[in-house]
Design an enzyme around this catalytic site. Sequence first.
Site, PDB file in Angstrom:
ATOM      1  N   SER A  65       0.827  -1.214   0.000  1.00  0.00           N
ATOM      2  CA  SER A  65       0.000   0.000   0.000  1.00  0.00           C
ATOM      3  C   SER A  65       0.857   1.258   0.000  1.00  0.00           C
ATOM      4  CB  SER A  65      -0.922   0.010   1.222  1.00  0.00           C
ATOM      5  OG  SER A  65      -1.820  -1.070   1.193  1.00  0.00           O
ATOM      6  N   GLY A  99      -5.026  -4.213  -9.360  1.00  0.00           N
ATOM      7  CA  GLY A  99      -6.107  -3.239  -9.252  1.00  0.00           C
ATOM      8  C   GLY A  99      -5.636  -1.879  -8.785  1.00  0.00           C
ATOM      9  N   LYS A 140       1.554 -11.698  -6.064  1.00  0.00           N
ATOM     10  CA  LYS A 140       0.873 -10.406  -6.171  1.00  0.00           C
ATOM     11  C   LYS A 140       1.190  -9.499  -4.991  1.00  0.00           C
ATOM     12  CE  LYS A 140      -3.731  -8.361  -6.736  1.00  0.00           C
ATOM     13  NZ  LYS A 140      -3.331  -7.376  -7.747  1.00  0.00           N
ATOM     14  N   ARG A 184      -4.821 -13.544  -1.754  1.00  0.00           N
ATOM     15  CA  ARG A 184      -5.224 -13.664  -0.344  1.00  0.00           C
ATOM     16  C   ARG A 184      -5.968 -14.973  -0.043  1.00  0.00           C
ATOM     17  NH1 ARG A 184      -3.109  -9.287   1.665  1.00  0.00           N
ATOM     18  NH2 ARG A 184      -3.264  -7.318   0.521  1.00  0.00           N
ATOM     19  N   ASP A 222      -9.419  -6.319   3.470  1.00  0.00           N
ATOM     20  CA  ASP A 222      -8.446  -7.332   3.056  1.00  0.00           C
ATOM     21  C   ASP A 222      -8.129  -8.337   4.157  1.00  0.00           C
ATOM     22  OD1 ASP A 222      -8.253  -6.385   0.500  1.00  0.00           O
ATOM     23  OD2 ASP A 222      -6.431  -5.223   0.837  1.00  0.00           O
ATOM     24  N   ARG A 241     -14.746 -12.470  -3.360  1.00  0.00           N
ATOM     25  CA  ARG A 241     -14.183 -13.143  -2.195  1.00  0.00           C
ATOM     26  C   ARG A 241     -15.258 -13.737  -1.283  1.00  0.00           C
ATOM     27  NH1 ARG A 241      -9.117  -8.993  -0.830  1.00  0.00           N
ATOM     28  NH2 ARG A 241      -7.730  -9.842  -2.454  1.00  0.00           N
ATOM     29  N   ARG A 261     -13.458  -5.415 -14.080  1.00  0.00           N
ATOM     30  CA  ARG A 261     -13.603  -4.727 -12.792  1.00  0.00           C
ATOM     31  C   ARG A 261     -13.968  -3.272 -13.068  1.00  0.00           C
ATOM     32  NH1 ARG A 261      -8.636  -6.328  -8.851  1.00  0.00           N
ATOM     33  NH2 ARG A 261      -9.934  -5.191  -7.359  1.00  0.00           N
TER      34      ARG A 261
END
Length: 415
Positions: free
Chosen positions: A22, A69, A397, A372, A296, A327, A97
């Site tokens: 991030s 993303g 990723k 994830r 997340d 998810r 997306r």
Amino acid sequence: MTYNITAPEQLNANINLPASKSISNRALVIYALSGGEILPDNLSDCDDTEVIIEALKYMPETIDIKAAGTAMRFMTAFLAVTPGTHVITGTERMRNRPIHILVDALRRLGADIEYTEKDGFPPLRITGKELEGGRLDIQGNVSSQFISALLMIAPKLKNGLKLKLDGDIISRPYVDLTLCTMRDFGVDAEWTDTDIIEVKPKPYTPIKYYIESDWSAASYWYEMVALSKDPEAEVELNGLTDGSLQGDSVVKYLFNMLGIKTIFGNKQRGVPTTVRLKKIGIRSARLDYDFKNQPDLAQTFVVTCAMMNMPFHFTGLASLHIKETDRIAALKTEMKKLGYIIDDGDGTELSWNGERCEPDADIAIDTYEDHRMALAFAPAAMTLGSIKINNPQVVTKSYPNFWDDLRKAGFIISE
């Protein structure tokens, strides 16, 4: 490819966590907007950051950000204020997306952006130019990356930006992280009301910048300690900071309720240190939490709580539908393979009341091109003894060295 992961009986490890994805991605875009010549130090080596580095380094006519993303959102705004014409695209999932909220906002600021295939979705053709800026209203419940993308280019706008966030504001810590990083590079960017952010038109100042380690990555090690059958289980994680503005640093509080103590080697704010995780033997009977600010972490806690036989109710998860995969659907499907019936309520929450079903005979967890899923399910081997993960390479990723770190901690991984 499928990995069979066998857990160690004792858990004792010292792990160098990856740098924060991030912060890396924000610092990179701001570095480019500042005209700096020195890249931020300790950048993440994950896929998402690598595609931004490559795009900024070469600025090709067509920029393929693959499955990243964050890169799609941040680079769309960056290209809108950068001279030249570029097409930005990605994987098939990325091309499905939605990005119309960000594009509409940039167009209201004067940006020249066209959809090259399907309206509302990448690829985009962007011709960069100076934008006027001024007042802009946007819904607060959209992806924080849309908001952060607009904020980071705001100092370059002729009149700066007064951004009003309407309605419920989700993922606020990520917006605060963006503002903090911007201020580190010398601009004026502040909340002036509970729903208004103002950014003055002022050039960024190029500086040397160090990236701290990733609290999201730390969550999987918390999960391993929590699920370990070893009462003396202990893990040391290097490079984290106390008082971090990363939204996912809330893991240290949440896992305290799951019986894990966090011990900082140095509590000086902003100074990277070693954090020790150990069991304290006391835990809550159930966990209820609103993840709107840390979506997340949802996968980590769904798997952990179920494996600990702890009922839970997690809300604020609407954004999970438009992540690398849906998810919510993926978690329900894969947890059912393990024998857990997860309820999604109105589609924005996940809960488990203890309901079980017969687990699959030969369980292999699908990862849905979502890092994830692999990262959150692998620690379940601590409870199950072993677990199979399909397409395990997706971890690149955000955490490329994850499987090597598991081996270092005593896990046996075979194909």
